[in-house]
Design a protein around this motif. Structure first.
Motif, PDB file in Angstrom:
ATOM      1  N   VAL A 142      34.896  36.410  53.575  1.00  0.00           N
ATOM      2  CA  VAL A 142      33.766  36.297  52.605  1.00  0.00           C
ATOM      3  C   VAL A 142      34.190  35.147  51.675  1.00  0.00           C
ATOM      4  O   VAL A 142      35.670  35.015  51.305  1.00  0.00           O
ATOM      5  CB  VAL A 142      33.469  37.208  51.890  1.00  0.00           C
ATOM      6  N   LYS A 143      33.542  34.359  51.224  1.00  0.00           N
ATOM      7  CA  LYS A 143      33.661  33.479  50.037  1.00  0.00           C
ATOM      8  C   LYS A 143      33.184  33.753  48.773  1.00  0.00           C
ATOM      9  O   LYS A 143      31.999  34.290  48.850  1.00  0.00           O
ATOM     10  CB  LYS A 143      33.102  31.856  50.506  1.00  0.00           C
ATOM     11  N   ILE A 144      34.169  33.653  47.786  1.00  0.00           N
ATOM     12  CA  ILE A 144      33.683  34.443  46.614  1.00  0.00           C
ATOM     13  C   ILE A 144      33.892  33.193  45.431  1.00  0.00           C
ATOM     14  O   ILE A 144      34.730  32.578  45.273  1.00  0.00           O
ATOM     15  CB  ILE A 144      34.624  35.416  46.069  1.00  0.00           C
ATOM     16  N   LYS A 145      32.446  33.424  44.718  1.00  0.00           N
ATOM     17  CA  LYS A 145      32.738  32.314  43.442  1.00  0.00           C
ATOM     18  C   LYS A 145      33.207  33.415  42.276  1.00  0.00           C
ATOM     19  O   LYS A 145      32.423  34.426  42.043  1.00  0.00           O
ATOM     20  CB  LYS A 145      30.914  31.871  43.171  1.00  0.00           C
ATOM     21  N   LEU A 146      34.333  32.795  41.583  1.00  0.00           N
ATOM     22  CA  LEU A 146      34.802  33.905  40.866  1.00  0.00           C
ATOM     23  C   LEU A 146      33.982  33.884  39.398  1.00  0.00           C
ATOM     24  O   LEU A 146      33.531  32.958  39.033  1.00  0.00           O
ATOM     25  CB  LEU A 146      36.350  33.304  40.367  1.00  0.00           C
ATOM     26  N   SER A 147      33.946  35.063  38.983  1.00  0.00           N
ATOM     27  CA  SER A 147      33.253  35.258  37.511  1.00  0.00           C
ATOM     28  C   SER A 147      34.310  35.417  36.420  1.00  0.00           C
ATOM     29  O   SER A 147      34.306  34.890  35.387  1.00  0.00           O
ATOM     30  CB  SER A 147      32.298  36.535  37.688  1.00  0.00           C
ATOM     31  N   THR A 148      35.165  36.402  36.655  1.00  0.00           N
ATOM     32  CA  THR A 148      36.215  36.792  35.533  1.00  0.00           C
ATOM     33  C   THR A 148      37.447  37.177  36.328  1.00  0.00           C
ATOM     34  O   THR A 148      37.596  37.793  37.209  1.00  0.00           O
ATOM     35  CB  THR A 148      35.823  38.017  34.914  1.00  0.00           C
ATOM     36  N   ILE A 149      38.585  36.564  35.546  1.00  0.00           N
ATOM     37  CA  ILE A 149      39.793  36.845  35.993  1.00  0.00           C
ATOM     38  C   ILE A 149      40.848  37.185  34.929  1.00  0.00           C
ATOM     39  O   ILE A 149      40.907  36.845  33.988  1.00  0.00           O
ATOM     40  CB  ILE A 149      40.390  35.165  36.417  1.00  0.00           C
ATOM     41  N   CYS A 158      40.607  39.944  39.748  1.00  0.00           N
ATOM     42  CA  CYS A 158      39.169  39.333  39.670  1.00  0.00           C
ATOM     43  C   CYS A 158      38.196  39.912  40.032  1.00  0.00           C
ATOM     44  O   CYS A 158      38.276  40.792  40.736  1.00  0.00           O
ATOM     45  CB  CYS A 158      39.807  37.766  40.446  1.00  0.00           C
ATOM     46  N   SER A 159      36.898  39.323  39.635  1.00  0.00           N
ATOM     47  CA  SER A 159      35.496  39.702  40.314  1.00  0.00           C
ATOM     48  C   SER A 159      35.005  38.513  40.459  1.00  0.00           C
ATOM     49  O   SER A 159      35.100  37.330  40.013  1.00  0.00           O
ATOM     50  CB  SER A 159      34.826  40.647  39.285  1.00  0.00           C
ATOM     51  N   GLY A 160      33.823  38.551  41.445  1.00  0.00           N
ATOM     52  CA  GLY A 160      33.029  37.330  41.698  1.00  0.00           C
ATOM     53  C   GLY A 160      31.836  37.763  42.507  1.00  0.00           C
ATOM     54  O   GLY A 160      31.353  39.108  42.623  1.00  0.00           O
ATOM     55  N   ILE A 161      31.089  36.586  42.690  1.00  0.00           N
ATOM     56  CA  ILE A 161      29.698  36.934  43.367  1.00  0.00           C
ATOM     57  C   ILE A 161      30.160  36.323  44.745  1.00  0.00           C
ATOM     58  O   ILE A 161      30.459  35.213  45.013  1.00  0.00           O
ATOM     59  CB  ILE A 161      28.920  36.047  42.674  1.00  0.00           C
ATOM     60  N   ILE A 162      29.712  36.944  45.949  1.00  0.00           N
ATOM     61  CA  ILE A 162      29.499  36.687  47.406  1.00  0.00           C
ATOM     62  C   ILE A 162      28.665  35.354  47.530  1.00  0.00           C
ATOM     63  O   ILE A 162      27.313  35.634  47.215  1.00  0.00           O
ATOM     64  CB  ILE A 162      29.433  37.641  48.437  1.00  0.00           C
ATOM     65  N   MET A 187      33.523  41.520  33.780  1.00  0.00           N
ATOM     66  CA  MET A 187      34.585  41.852  33.152  1.00  0.00           C
ATOM     67  C   MET A 187      35.145  43.273  33.522  1.00  0.00           C
ATOM     68  O   MET A 187      36.394  43.309  34.058  1.00  0.00           O
ATOM     69  CB  MET A 187      34.525  41.788  31.441  1.00  0.00           C
ATOM     70  N   GLN A 188      34.453  44.397  33.454  1.00  0.00           N
ATOM     71  CA  GLN A 188      34.600  45.531  33.988  1.00  0.00           C
ATOM     72  C   GLN A 188      35.335  45.621  35.522  1.00  0.00           C
ATOM     73  O   GLN A 188      36.188  46.213  35.826  1.00  0.00           O
ATOM     74  CB  GLN A 188      33.467  46.480  33.955  1.00  0.00           C
ATOM     75  N   ALA A 189      34.731  44.925  36.515  1.00  0.00           N
ATOM     76  CA  ALA A 189      35.167  44.636  37.551  1.00  0.00           C
ATOM     77  C   ALA A 189      36.304  44.191  38.011  1.00  0.00           C
ATOM     78  O   ALA A 189      37.131  44.465  38.621  1.00  0.00           O
ATOM     79  CB  ALA A 189      33.959  43.857  38.259  1.00  0.00           C
ATOM     80  N   ALA A 190      36.768  43.063  36.940  1.00  0.00           N
ATOM     81  CA  ALA A 190      38.061  42.414  37.226  1.00  0.00           C
ATOM     82  C   ALA A 190      39.150  43.455  36.817  1.00  0.00           C
ATOM     83  O   ALA A 190      40.192  43.074  37.295  1.00  0.00           O
ATOM     84  CB  ALA A 190      37.826  41.073  36.397  1.00  0.00           C
ATOM     85  N   LYS A 244      45.287  42.034  26.381  1.00  0.00           N
ATOM     86  CA  LYS A 244      44.930  41.489  27.790  1.00  0.00           C
ATOM     87  C   LYS A 244      43.870  40.394  27.376  1.00  0.00           C
ATOM     88  O   LYS A 244      42.792  40.399  26.695  1.00  0.00           O
ATOM     89  CB  LYS A 244      43.933  42.869  28.261  1.00  0.00           C
ATOM     90  N   ALA A 245      44.192  39.354  28.155  1.00  0.00           N
ATOM     91  CA  ALA A 245      43.339  38.093  28.125  1.00  0.00           C
ATOM     92  C   ALA A 245      42.514  38.116  29.511  1.00  0.00           C
ATOM     93  O   ALA A 245      43.148  38.260  30.464  1.00  0.00           O
ATOM     94  CB  ALA A 245      44.305  36.902  27.987  1.00  0.00           C
ATOM     95  N   MET A 246      41.231  37.668  29.401  1.00  0.00           N
ATOM     96  CA  MET A 246      40.515  37.436  30.571  1.00  0.00           C
ATOM     97  C   MET A 246      40.099  36.161  30.527  1.00  0.00           C
ATOM     98  O   MET A 246      39.641  35.381  29.227  1.00  0.00           O
ATOM     99  CB  MET A 246      39.207  38.074  30.299  1.00  0.00           C
ATOM    100  N   ILE A 247      39.864  35.346  31.815  1.00  0.00           N
ATOM    101  CA  ILE A 247      39.555  34.085  31.819  1.00  0.00           C
ATOM    102  C   ILE A 247      37.943  34.053  32.446  1.00  0.00           C
ATOM    103  O   ILE A 247      37.883  34.819  33.478  1.00  0.00           O
ATOM    104  CB  ILE A 247      40.410  33.310  32.981  1.00  0.00           C
ATOM    105  N   ASN A 248      37.038  33.578  31.794  1.00  0.00           N
ATOM    106  CA  ASN A 248      35.651  33.749  32.167  1.00  0.00           C
ATOM    107  C   ASN A 248      35.241  32.326  32.903  1.00  0.00           C
ATOM    108  O   ASN A 248      35.503  31.281  32.251  1.00  0.00           O
ATOM    109  CB  ASN A 248      34.689  34.065  30.962  1.00  0.00           C
ATOM    110  N   LEU A 249      34.385  32.254  33.954  1.00  0.00           N
ATOM    111  CA  LEU A 249      34.054  31.198  34.750  1.00  0.00           C
ATOM    112  C   LEU A 249      32.548  31.064  34.406  1.00  0.00           C
ATOM    113  O   LEU A 249      31.993  31.895  34.266  1.00  0.00           O
ATOM    114  CB  LEU A 249      34.513  31.238  36.171  1.00  0.00           C
TER     115      LEU A 249
END
Length: 345
Positions: free
Chosen positions: A28-35, A65-69, A144-147, A340-345
């Motif tokens: 699957v290809k994932i567009k990242l949301s939060t890292i 990470c989390s993202g959208i398929i 964010m929770q998912a990541a 904890k630092a998060m990167i949001n796309l």
């Protein structure tokens, strides 16, 4: 696509790289949301290695990470385009002795997201992963929770391996970073009533107390063994070491009672510890090593969905992808109260 790559010790840059493509009908290809920025990422950033895992530049780190398929292979049936997913960063073969024994986390052919020599990491706009590493959580968790499920699952696994005999076991955690706080949150969710936190940074002690730690010790000010004895005269049944620090290991051995368990979760920078074998042998301590997580992602998701764990309480900073070098500098230097630092796309 945009990606942030390590180019040297404490050097990273935003660059353009080709989009990843599906190479299997189960990808699957994932567009990242939060890292999430992990302590292991910081080791690669600041030291260029974790033990024998040495960065060859340029290299992209990141695995929480989390993202959208956005694309699926024709044999994928567990997720669909548009799903928000938790990504398990460990890609196992499913056929070696370890996988067949129910230990995919120690797979002989394991490839881990953002691990040098294995898989490029997720500090980018897109990644491609096998579909079995993706768990759909749309309408259950936010990005964010998912990541944050990945670090939480390590805390869940550490507690599982400790095999606490009863909830009243005397318990302490060394290190109030994201993994130490994940262990704390899992113990609290399990109803463990009296948990100590030992940590040299006061702002992290404050966060641990806010989450639910019962007593706090700062080893920069306190004699750790004496302070623990004031709380538990007979000392600790279980100590979780979540800092990767030699002094923390020394203190853990001192504060464990005979027959106690030391659960090693932190990663030492020089890949080794020295143990006081005289004290450890006389106390007949059990040492438990934690290797990432094993079959605990779903349990971690359930804890957050149920509300038993407020995983976002460990987050202190948020950045965008272009600000990733700043994020790594802040986390490595413990600046501005960073946990904890998060990167949001």
């Amino acid at each position: 696509m945009k990606a942030v790559v390590l180019t040297g010790i404490r050097q990273m840059k935003l660059t353009e790289v080709p989009d990843p493509v599906l190479t299997s009908e189960q990808d699957v290809k994932i567009k990242l949301s939060t890292i999430g920025v992990c302590g292991s990422d910081i080791h690669y950033y600041a030291e260029g290695n974790i033990g024998s895992q040495v960065v060859e530049y340029p290299f992209t780190v990141g695995h929480e990470c989390s993202g959208i398929i956005v694309e699926v292979g024709k044999d994928v049936n567990n997720v669909k385009v548009g799903d928000l997913v938790v990504v398990d960063p460990s890609v196992h073969c499913g056929t070696c002795d370890q996988c067949l024994a129910g230990r995919p986390h120690t797979c002989r052919n394991n490839k881990f997201l953002g691990c040098p020599g294995q898989l490029e990491g997720c500090l980018s706009e897109f990644i491609v992963m096998p579909s079995y590493t993706c768990i759909p959580v749309s309408d259950q968790l936010n990005a964010m929770q998912a990541a944050l499920i990945e670090p939480l699952s390590i805390g869940v696994y550490a507690v599982k391996l400790a095999q606490m005999q009863h909830k009243e076991s005397s318990t302490a955690i060394l290190g109030a970073g994201p993994i130490g706080l994940s262990i704390l949150m899992k113990l609290l969710a399990d109803g463990v009533p009296n948990i100590g936190m030992i940590e040299p940074l006061d702002y992290r002690l404050d966060r641990a107390e806010e989450i639910g730690a019962s007593w706090l010790v700062n080893p920069n000010r306190d004699d750790v063994e004496a302070a623990v004895k004031k709380q538990e005269e007979l000392l600790m049944d279980i100590v979780f070491e979540a800092s990767g620090d030699q002094q923390a290991v020394d203190n853990a051995i001192k504060i464990l009672k005979p027959g106690g368990k030391l659960v090693l979760v932190g990663i030492p920078p020089d890949a080794q510890y020295v143990f006081n074998m005289d004290l450890m042998r006389r106390k007949e301590l059990t040492i438990i090593n934690v290797r990432r997580q094993n079959h605990c992602v779903e349990d971690a998701i359930d804890l957050v969905v149920s509300g038993k764990v407020q995983v976002s309480k460990m987050v202190t900073h948020e950045f965008n992808l272009e600000e990733t070098p700043v994020a790594f500098d802040v986390v490595e230097g413990y600046k501005f109260g960073a946990i904890k630092a998060m990167i949001n796309l």
